[in-house]
Design a protein around this motif. Structure first.
Motif, PDB file in Angstrom:
ATOM      1  N   PRO A  16       0.818  -1.196   0.000  1.00 14.15           N
ATOM      2  CA  PRO A  16       0.000   0.000   0.000  1.00 14.15           C
ATOM      3  C   PRO A  16       0.853   1.248   0.000  1.00 14.15           C
ATOM      4  O   PRO A  16       2.056   1.220   0.253  1.00 14.15           O
ATOM      5  CB  PRO A  16      -0.793  -0.142   1.308  1.00 14.15           C
ATOM      6  N   ALA A  17       0.236   2.380  -0.272  1.00 14.33           N
ATOM      7  CA  ALA A  17       0.945   3.637  -0.333  1.00 14.33           C
ATOM      8  C   ALA A  17       1.685   3.883   0.970  1.00 14.33           C
ATOM      9  O   ALA A  17       1.282   3.434   2.036  1.00 14.33           O
ATOM     10  CB  ALA A  17      -0.045   4.766  -0.609  1.00 14.33           C
ATOM     11  N   PRO A  18       2.820   4.614   0.908  1.00 17.38           N
ATOM     12  CA  PRO A  18       3.589   4.873   2.128  1.00 17.38           C
ATOM     13  C   PRO A  18       2.758   5.480   3.248  1.00 17.38           C
ATOM     14  O   PRO A  18       2.978   5.176   4.421  1.00 17.38           O
ATOM     15  CB  PRO A  18       4.678   5.837   1.637  1.00 17.38           C
ATOM     16  N   THR A  19       1.805   6.335   2.899  1.00 14.11           N
ATOM     17  CA  THR A  19       0.966   6.926   3.935  1.00 14.11           C
ATOM     18  C   THR A  19       0.153   5.860   4.663  1.00 14.11           C
ATOM     19  O   THR A  19       0.035   5.889   5.900  1.00 14.11           O
ATOM     20  CB  THR A  19       0.020   7.968   3.318  1.00 14.11           C
ATOM     21  N   ALA A  20      -0.395   4.919   3.911  1.00 12.51           N
ATOM     22  CA  ALA A  20      -1.163   3.842   4.531  1.00 12.51           C
ATOM     23  C   ALA A  20      -0.278   2.962   5.394  1.00 12.51           C
ATOM     24  O   ALA A  20      -0.683   2.525   6.480  1.00 12.51           O
ATOM     25  CB  ALA A  20      -1.856   3.009   3.454  1.00 12.51           C
ATOM     26  N   ILE A  21       0.952   2.708   4.935  1.00 16.05           N
ATOM     27  CA  ILE A  21       1.870   1.891   5.724  1.00 16.05           C
ATOM     28  C   ILE A  21       2.204   2.586   7.035  1.00 16.05           C
ATOM     29  O   ILE A  21       2.194   1.974   8.114  1.00 16.05           O
ATOM     30  CB  ILE A  21       3.160   1.608   4.925  1.00 16.05           C
ATOM     31  N   LEU A  22       2.502   3.877   6.965  1.00 16.05           N
ATOM     32  CA  LEU A  22       2.817   4.624   8.177  1.00 16.05           C
ATOM     33  C   LEU A  22       1.626   4.654   9.129  1.00 16.05           C
ATOM     34  O   LEU A  22       1.795   4.557  10.355  1.00 16.05           O
ATOM     35  CB  LEU A  22       3.245   6.051   7.812  1.00 16.05           C
ATOM     36  N   ALA A  23       0.424   4.775   8.571  1.00 13.33           N
ATOM     37  CA  ALA A  23      -0.765   4.774   9.429  1.00 13.33           C
ATOM     38  C   ALA A  23      -0.943   3.425  10.124  1.00 13.33           C
ATOM     39  O   ALA A  23      -1.265   3.364  11.316  1.00 13.33           O
ATOM     40  CB  ALA A  23      -1.998   5.120   8.592  1.00 13.33           C
ATOM     41  N   LEU A  24      -0.719   2.330   9.378  1.00 13.52           N
ATOM     42  CA  LEU A  24      -0.838   0.999   9.975  1.00 13.52           C
ATOM     43  C   LEU A  24       0.213   0.782  11.058  1.00 13.52           C
ATOM     44  O   LEU A  24      -0.072   0.228  12.122  1.00 13.52           O
ATOM     45  CB  LEU A  24      -0.708  -0.069   8.889  1.00 13.52           C
ATOM     46  N   LEU A  25       1.445   1.231  10.789  1.00 19.80           N
ATOM     47  CA  LEU A  25       2.498   1.074  11.787  1.00 19.80           C
ATOM     48  C   LEU A  25       2.222   1.918  13.020  1.00 19.80           C
ATOM     49  O   LEU A  25       2.471   1.480  14.155  1.00 19.80           O
ATOM     50  CB  LEU A  25       3.851   1.444  11.172  1.00 19.80           C
ATOM     51  N   ALA A  26       1.698   3.121  12.807  1.00 16.37           N
ATOM     52  CA  ALA A  26       1.354   3.965  13.955  1.00 16.37           C
ATOM     53  C   ALA A  26       0.257   3.317  14.792  1.00 16.37           C
ATOM     54  O   ALA A  26       0.298   3.344  16.034  1.00 16.37           O
ATOM     55  CB  ALA A  26       0.910   5.345  13.466  1.00 16.37           C
ATOM     56  N   LEU A  27      -0.720   2.718  14.122  1.00 10.07           N
ATOM     57  CA  LEU A  27      -1.785   2.022  14.829  1.00 10.07           C
ATOM     58  C   LEU A  27      -1.241   0.814  15.580  1.00 10.07           C
ATOM     59  O   LEU A  27      -1.568   0.587  16.758  1.00 10.07           O
ATOM     60  CB  LEU A  27      -2.861   1.589  13.834  1.00 10.07           C
ATOM     61  N   ALA A  28      -0.379   0.032  14.899  1.00 11.45           N
ATOM     62  CA  ALA A  28       0.130  -1.201  15.497  1.00 11.45           C
ATOM     63  C   ALA A  28       1.070  -0.929  16.662  1.00 11.45           C
ATOM     64  O   ALA A  28       1.064  -1.654  17.664  1.00 11.45           O
ATOM     65  CB  ALA A  28       0.843  -2.039  14.438  1.00 11.45           C
ATOM     66  N   TYR A  29       1.895   0.121  16.547  1.00 12.02           N
ATOM     67  CA  TYR A  29       2.882   0.403  17.583  1.00 12.02           C
ATOM     68  C   TYR A  29       2.362   1.352  18.656  1.00 12.02           C
ATOM     69  O   TYR A  29       2.727   1.217  19.830  1.00 12.02           O
ATOM     70  CB  TYR A  29       4.139   1.019  16.960  1.00 12.02           C
ATOM     71  N   GLY A  30       1.522   2.304  18.256  1.00 11.77           N
ATOM     72  CA  GLY A  30       1.150   3.352  19.194  1.00 11.77           C
ATOM     73  C   GLY A  30      -0.169   3.151  19.902  1.00 11.77           C
ATOM     74  O   GLY A  30      -0.290   3.450  21.096  1.00 11.77           O
ATOM     75  N   ILE A  31      -1.176   2.641  19.191  1.00 12.86           N
ATOM     76  CA  ILE A  31      -2.524   2.577  19.759  1.00 12.86           C
ATOM     77  C   ILE A  31      -2.852   1.190  20.289  1.00 12.86           C
ATOM     78  O   ILE A  31      -3.362   1.043  21.405  1.00 12.86           O
ATOM     79  CB  ILE A  31      -3.562   3.022  18.703  1.00 12.86           C
ATOM     80  N   VAL A  32      -2.556   0.161  19.508  1.00 15.48           N
ATOM     81  CA  VAL A  32      -2.915  -1.205  19.928  1.00 15.48           C
ATOM     82  C   VAL A  32      -2.289  -1.580  21.273  1.00 15.48           C
ATOM     83  O   VAL A  32      -2.986  -2.125  22.141  1.00 15.48           O
ATOM     84  CB  VAL A  32      -2.532  -2.212  18.828  1.00 15.48           C
TER      85      VAL A  32
END
Length: 344
Positions: A16-32
């Motif tokens: 996916p686009a870099p923005t989507a990847i960064l959003a997924l990583l932020a969700l996985a590392y920061g929120i979950v």
């Protein structure tokens, strides 16, 4: 002769686009990690990550290189037991080095059992890889050295410790697994975009044509087995160290190999996203079915009947899905994205 239909897209290495990847990583590392429960990490996310990585490794072999294998669980077992023995017998060895060397051990075993690919293709090759499944399980059970002479063959995995910090809680083990999976996924992405990835696709689509244009077919097949087994071996170490926290030969049986193969097929061949989409369906959906079955039928049927019903429903849904979308969840995801975000 091609082992994968020629009308299948040649290669789909795009993430996916870099923005989507960064959003997924932020969700996985920061929120979950902040909102997740121990049950979420232990029962869902950590096994999801380990199986996704195993499916990613198998997809390199089957989806990109076109070589069928039914020995994935055996390579997971090699990775798990190799990491355990490296930690046990080389106390000063860093954990990441132990896991990397365990992947190398799995790659060596995969290379040996990949030798039949030089002569066999398709389902004949798949059947020959069953030898790895049976031989590895037999060896780990027969020779007590692998399990530190445990009478039951079941051993406790060592703690996840790096630079004095121990990943002890479910959330910490999840973060450890997430980091390892993210790193290997990035490397796999670079691999399938490299000349090696293009050689994989050429061998998959037509071995004769690949040989004519100068692709070293035999070396490419063996390299695919080695790289695939390396990734699967690391997934086995994660499965044992971060998820189960025990290591036993029968935990890596033929059912596990079929489970990984189903993840690849359901998620989509020759696509990195398919490994994660397929694992999400295989890991999460049965749990939802189990919860629904207990809530709706728990007072009428016993647990065995409910479990059998769940398997029947899951199998029927998988068959229906593959009939409607044979290219897997990744193709369905791409179709939905095109409808929601039309290209100009």
């Amino acid at each position: 002769m091609s082992t994968i239909p020629l009308d299948r897209p040649a290669v789909r290495p795009r993430l996916p686009a870099p923005t989507a990847i960064l959003a997924l990583l932020a969700l996985a590392y920061g929120i979950v990690p902040l909102v997740g429960t121990d049950y979420l990490f232990d029962a869902l996310l950590t096994p999801f990550l380990a199986l996704s990585l195993a499916a990613l490794g198998l997809n390199l072999l089957t989806g990109y290189a076109g070589q069928l294998s039914l020995g994935s669980a055996a390579f997971m077992a090699v990775g798990a037991f190799a990491a355990f023995n490296l930690e046990l017998r080389l106390p000063g060895l860093p954990l990441l080095a132990s896991i990397a060397l365990a992947g190398v051990c799995a790659a060596a075993v995969g290379l040996v059992f990949g030798l039949p690919s030089l002569r066999l293709r398709g389902f004949y090759l798949a059947v020959s890889t069953l030898a790895a499944q049976f031989f590895v399980t037999w060896a780990l059970t027969k020779f007590g050295w692998f399990s530190n002479d445990s009478p039951s063959g079941v051993i406790d995995a060592p703690p996840l410790r790096i630079a004095g910090f121990t990943f002890a809680s479910p959330a910490e083990r999840y973060l450890f697994a997430l980091t390892l999976v993210a790193g290997l996924t990035y490397l796999a992405h670079r691999l399938v975009r490299s000349p090696i990835g293009r050689d994989f696709v050429a061998v998959r689509d037509n071995e004769t044509a690949a040989r004519i244009i100068g692709v070293p077919v035999l070396r490419t097949k063996l390299l695919a087995f080695a790289l695939s087994s390396f990734v699967i071996g690391v997934a086995g170490a994660l499965w044992a160290f971060a998820y189960l926290r025990t290591v036993e030969p029968h935990g890596f049986n033929l059912d596990r190999s079929f489970q990984i193969l189903f993840i690849v097929i359901i998620g989509g061949l020759a696509t990195l996203r398919g490994a994660f989409l397929g694992a999400a369906l295989i890991v999460v959906f049965p749990l939802l079915l189990s919860r629904a079955g207990q809530a709706l039928l728990g007072s009428v049927f016993d647990s065995g009947a409910i479990e059998m019903t769940q398997r029947m429903i899951l199998g029927a849904l998988i068959i229906l899905f593959l009939i409607r979308e044979p290219d897997g969840l990744a193709a369905l995801f791409d179709r939905l994205k095109r409808r929601l975000l039309p290209q100009r």
